[in-house]
Design a protein around this motif. Structure first.
Motif, PDB file in Angstrom:
ATOM      1  N   ASN A 157      -5.135   2.912  -3.160  1.00 49.01           N
ATOM      2  CA  ASN A 157      -5.022   4.260  -2.612  1.00 49.01           C
ATOM      3  C   ASN A 157      -6.120   4.505  -1.582  1.00 49.01           C
ATOM      4  N   PRO A 158      -5.962   5.531  -0.747  1.00 49.90           N
ATOM      5  CA  PRO A 158      -6.922   5.771   0.348  1.00 49.90           C
ATOM      6  C   PRO A 158      -8.300   6.254  -0.081  1.00 49.90           C
ATOM      7  N   THR A 159      -8.511   6.577  -1.359  1.00 46.31           N
ATOM      8  CA  THR A 159      -9.835   7.020  -1.779  1.00 46.31           C
ATOM      9  C   THR A 159     -10.798   5.856  -1.993  1.00 46.31           C
ATOM     10  N   ILE A 160     -10.292   4.637  -2.000  1.00 47.18           N
ATOM     11  CA  ILE A 160     -11.153   3.459  -2.179  1.00 47.18           C
ATOM     12  C   ILE A 160     -12.093   3.342  -0.985  1.00 47.18           C
ATOM     13  N   LYS A 161     -13.338   3.086  -1.245  1.00 48.58           N
ATOM     14  CA  LYS A 161     -14.352   2.993  -0.192  1.00 48.58           C
ATOM     15  C   LYS A 161     -14.639   1.522   0.148  1.00 48.58           C
ATOM     16  N   GLY A 162     -14.850   1.271   1.435  1.00 50.73           N
ATOM     17  CA  GLY A 162     -15.159  -0.076   1.875  1.00 50.73           C
ATOM     18  C   GLY A 162     -16.574  -0.255   2.362  1.00 50.73           C
ATOM     19  N   ALA A 270      -0.895   1.071   1.717  1.00 49.46           N
ATOM     20  CA  ALA A 270      -1.144   1.924   0.549  1.00 49.46           C
ATOM     21  C   ALA A 270      -2.571   2.461   0.559  1.00 49.46           C
ATOM     22  N   ILE A 271      -3.504   1.665   1.091  1.00 45.52           N
ATOM     23  CA  ILE A 271      -4.903   2.083   1.138  1.00 45.52           C
ATOM     24  C   ILE A 271      -5.188   2.890   2.404  1.00 45.52           C
ATOM     25  N   GLY A 272      -4.161   3.088   3.218  1.00 46.74           N
ATOM     26  CA  GLY A 272      -4.275   3.990   4.352  1.00 46.74           C
ATOM     27  C   GLY A 272      -4.857   3.367   5.602  1.00 46.74           C
ATOM     28  N   ARG A 273      -4.676   2.051   5.765  1.00 45.72           N
ATOM     29  CA  ARG A 273      -5.224   1.386   6.942  1.00 45.72           C
ATOM     30  C   ARG A 273      -4.136   1.132   7.971  1.00 45.72           C
ATOM     31  N   PRO A 274      -4.443   1.238   9.260  1.00 49.20           N
ATOM     32  CA  PRO A 274      -3.483   0.829  10.287  1.00 49.20           C
ATOM     33  C   PRO A 274      -3.230  -0.666  10.182  1.00 49.20           C
ATOM     34  N   LEU A 275      -2.037  -1.078  10.591  1.00 53.17           N
ATOM     35  CA  LEU A 275      -1.575  -2.434  10.297  1.00 53.17           C
ATOM     36  C   LEU A 275      -0.832  -3.034  11.476  1.00 53.17           C
ATOM     37  N   ILE A 276      -1.149  -4.295  11.771  1.00 52.83           N
ATOM     38  CA  ILE A 276      -0.297  -5.116  12.633  1.00 52.83           C
ATOM     39  C   ILE A 276       0.344  -6.172  11.746  1.00 52.83           C
ATOM     40  N   VAL A 277       1.664  -6.163  11.696  1.00 54.60           N
ATOM     41  CA  VAL A 277       2.403  -7.138  10.896  1.00 54.60           C
ATOM     42  C   VAL A 277       2.496  -8.441  11.675  1.00 54.60           C
ATOM     43  N   GLN A 278       2.133  -9.526  11.019  1.00 58.22           N
ATOM     44  CA  GLN A 278       2.263 -10.847  11.619  1.00 58.22           C
ATOM     45  C   GLN A 278       3.367 -11.636  10.936  1.00 58.22           C
ATOM     46  N   GLY A 279       3.847 -12.653  11.639  1.00 56.94           N
ATOM     47  CA  GLY A 279       4.802 -13.582  11.074  1.00 56.94           C
ATOM     48  C   GLY A 279       4.470 -14.971  11.572  1.00 56.94           C
ATOM     49  N   ARG A 335       0.539   5.222   4.464  1.00 52.24           N
ATOM     50  CA  ARG A 335       0.392   5.602   3.060  1.00 52.24           C
ATOM     51  C   ARG A 335       1.609   6.388   2.589  1.00 52.24           C
ATOM     52  N   HIS A 336       2.060   7.351   3.378  1.00 52.64           N
ATOM     53  CA  HIS A 336       3.230   8.145   3.009  1.00 52.64           C
ATOM     54  C   HIS A 336       4.462   7.246   2.892  1.00 52.64           C
ATOM     55  N   PHE A 337       4.612   6.326   3.810  1.00 51.73           N
ATOM     56  CA  PHE A 337       5.774   5.436   3.823  1.00 51.73           C
ATOM     57  C   PHE A 337       5.815   4.571   2.566  1.00 51.73           C
TER      58      PHE A 337
END
Length: 415
Positions: A157-162, A270-279, A335-337
């Motif tokens: 979830n997005p409350t996890i801190k990095g 799910a953790i609320g990070r922007p994403l580039i999908v690779q293949g 995250r919503h998705f």
């Protein structure tokens, strides 16, 4: 219901974690779930999820005669109602013993990115993408369902801190951190990993950027050498390999951007990070409201044109770097998705419906099908042990690792 869940192995990987998470969810609904498999790092995770574990014999033939007998014996002893296998090789271990001899219903989940001909047509199937589900239905006699890899959206979830992850790996406040959590494998993964290193190498000429690869696998040494060359060229740590992490949530949370595929991509969302999908073959695409339905069809993976160089991925990373407000919007949308479409709770409910349907229908294997399946599996195993084919595969692996170590990517492999 008494159930055996049989992942294809218990090394760290998305398919295996999905199998364990779903098994735990089914157990929480009051069913008795036993996880059977070749011991690996995820055995501790099985026990953490309060599931009973039984080790499988380690023989590596596919299908494995000892595991066929062992699984049938366990199913009889435990009075199992259903066996749920993951990928085709474990499916055959269940098919030739417990299913054929004891008539125990069998279900197979396939999360690899192709429809394998070795799964018997009478065995009900769960596929991981809508596209593969449609393909499987064209030749399969039993039911085929589509269940995308689920994510525990409570745990991830997005409350996890990095912050601690960034401090541990000396990521400066002004550095843009790209993270990839992946097996460092030759198949499926290597193309994306090398292109990730090269794209960040290109951007690091004029940008404060760092890439951290979290994972372990046979390509580790080659990727480390490529990373070392990048770091030497820039006079600072631009690419870092940190090894495997059984709980990489802080790595995702620390990232300004995640690059990856499959379940790893979904965990990032799910953790609320922007994403580039690779293949593979140079595929990369930013996950956004405009591309989300594409990934719902083909899965969080893709194939492209195998272009040389990294212009595509580098431009996508730079676009995300240059738009901090959009990064926040993409994180919220992702995250919503995932919460709406990929939650573990939703997947467990659907899987329980599938179990009910499998137990009601009880597809019967045919002798002709069993003979055909045995022939296909035997032919594959003979081919895998053919000295000429093994030699060709070793040459291919050597070529891939050499190209991943240094030089232009992708390699031109001469068989």
């Amino acid at each position: 219901m008494r159930l055996i869940v049989y992942p294809h192995d218990l090394s760290v990987g998305g398919s295996q974690i999905n199998a364990i998470d779903l098994a735990a969810g089914v157990a929480e609904h009051g069913h008795e779930v036993l996880v059977y498999g070749v011991p690996g790092p995820l055995v501790d995770y099985v026990r953490e999820r309060k599931l009973r574990f039984l080790p499988a014999h380690g023989l590596r033939y596919r299908p494995a005669p000892t595991r066929i007998a062992e699984l049938a014996a366990i199913a009889r002893r435990e009075r199992v109602d259903l066996i749920h296998t993951y990928e085709w090789s474990t499916c055959l271990d269940g098919y030739f013993g417990a299913s054929l001899a004891l008539k125990i219903p069998l279900l197979c989940t396939v999360l690899s990115m192709q429809v394998m001909p070795y799964v018997p047509r009478s065995v009900p199937l769960i596929m991981g993408t809508a596209e593969l589900g449609e393909e499987a239905r064209r030749g399969h006699r039993a039911d085929v369902w589509v269940l995308e890899p689920p994510i525990d959206v409570v745990r991830d979830n997005p409350t996890i801190k990095g912050d601690s992850f960034r401090r541990k790996h000396n990521v400066k406040d002004d550095e843009f951190l790209v993270v990839s959590v992946s097996r460092l494998a030759l198949d499926l993964k290597l193309d994306a990993l090398v292109r990730g290193i090269d794209a960040v190498d290109k951007l690091a000429v004029s940008r404060r950027i760092k890439l951290i690869l979290v994972g372990e696998g046979p390509a580790r040494n080659a990727l480390q050498k490529r990373a070392d060359d990048v770091n030497l060229r820039h006079g600072r740590t631009v690419v870092m390999l940190t090894g495997a992490d059984l709980d990489p949530r802080q790595a995702y949370a620390a990232a300004d951007l995640v690059i990856g595929m499959g379940s790893s991509a979904l965990r990032a969302l799910a953790i609320g990070r922007p994403l580039i999908v690779q293949g593979e073959q140079a595929f990369s695409e930013l996950f956004s409201p405009e591309t989300s339905e594409l990934f719902m069809t083909q899965g969080f993976y893709g194939l492209a044109d195998n272009a040389r160089g990294t212009d595509r991925l580098a431009a996508q990373i730079q676009s995300v770097m240059d738009q901090p407000d959009r990064r926040a919007d993409l994180g919220r949308f992702g995250r919503h998705f995932v919460d709406k479409r990929f939650s573990l709770e939703r997947a467990v409910a659907f899987q329980l419906e599938i179990y009910k349907r499998v137990l009601e229908r009880r597809f019967s294997p045919k002798l002709r099908e069993a003979v055909r399946t045995a022939y296909l599996a035997a032919a594959l195993e003979v081919a895998n042990h053919n000295p000429l084919i093994k030699r060709r595969n070793r040459r291919r692996e050597k070529s891939l690792l050499a190209a991943a170590t240094a030089g232009e990517w992708p390699p031109i492999f001469q068989g």
